[in-house]
Design a protein around this motif. Sequence first.
Motif, PDB file in Angstrom:
ATOM      1  N   PHE A 126       9.118  -1.881  -0.604  1.00 44.48           N
ATOM      2  CA  PHE A 126       8.630  -1.326   0.634  1.00 44.48           C
ATOM      3  C   PHE A 126       7.589  -1.765   1.453  1.00 44.48           C
ATOM      4  O   PHE A 126       7.739  -1.926   2.346  1.00 44.48           O
ATOM      5  N   PHE A 127       6.715  -2.676   0.779  1.00 45.90           N
ATOM      6  CA  PHE A 127       5.665  -3.522   1.446  1.00 45.90           C
ATOM      7  C   PHE A 127       6.176  -4.561   2.315  1.00 45.90           C
ATOM      8  O   PHE A 127       6.143  -4.870   3.524  1.00 45.90           O
TER       9      PHE A 127
ATOM     10  N   LEU B 168       7.929  -2.792   5.425  1.00 44.38           N
ATOM     11  CA  LEU B 168       6.643  -2.505   6.196  1.00 44.38           C
ATOM     12  C   LEU B 168       6.034  -3.604   7.070  1.00 44.38           C
ATOM     13  O   LEU B 168       6.014  -3.457   8.156  1.00 44.38           O
ATOM     14  N   TYR B 169       6.060  -4.931   6.337  1.00 38.54           N
ATOM     15  CA  TYR B 169       5.517  -5.781   7.130  1.00 38.54           C
ATOM     16  C   TYR B 169       6.573  -6.342   7.987  1.00 38.54           C
ATOM     17  O   TYR B 169       6.216  -7.160   9.258  1.00 38.54           O
TER      18      TYR B 169
ATOM     19  N   LEU C  49       4.653  -2.566  10.978  1.00 41.79           N
ATOM     20  CA  LEU C  49       4.125  -1.102  10.614  1.00 41.79           C
ATOM     21  C   LEU C  49       2.758  -1.125  10.342  1.00 41.79           C
ATOM     22  O   LEU C  49       2.136  -0.164  10.783  1.00 41.79           O
ATOM     23  N   ASP C  50       2.188  -2.353   9.750  1.00 40.64           N
ATOM     24  CA  ASP C  50       0.890  -2.389   9.470  1.00 40.64           C
ATOM     25  C   ASP C  50       0.028  -2.677  10.290  1.00 40.64           C
ATOM     26  O   ASP C  50      -1.140  -2.269  10.667  1.00 40.64           O
TER      27      ASP C  50
ATOM     28  N   TRP D 276      -4.814  -2.275   5.409  1.00 43.75           N
ATOM     29  CA  TRP D 276      -3.642  -2.964   4.661  1.00 43.75           C
ATOM     30  C   TRP D 276      -4.190  -3.881   3.714  1.00 43.75           C
ATOM     31  O   TRP D 276      -3.534  -3.992   2.432  1.00 43.75           O
TER      32      TRP D 276
END
Length: 114
Positions: free
Chosen positions: A58-59, A62-63, A67-68, A76
């Motif tokens: 997920f992380f 996300l990166y 999205l961060d 974050w």
Amino acid sequence: MLTVKLKPRHRLFCFSVKGHVKMLRLALTVTSMTLFIIAQAPEPYIVVTGFEVTVAFFFIVLYILRLDQLIDCIFWPLLDIINSVVTAVFMVVISVLALIPETTTYIVLGGFSF
């Protein structure tokens, strides 16, 4: 020839140190989960490592999708630190439990790969 030098914050996540560390963590966790599955370890070992694989994936997604930077209501770096601490606690407990003398070789290897 014109070359464009990207600032560190514009560098792609996959080529950053943070990206390499997260992908290495994901690879080690997947390896541990695979060894636990092969050894038919107790279900909590597999569930906890599966949960950690899901969170790490997920992380990374996300990166990669940046999205961060779009969601700026969350701090974050603090979320990363909390995630790392919780992961370390879970994995230390699982690693210690995997080294109990009644285990098979694959379970011990899964415990050592953390």
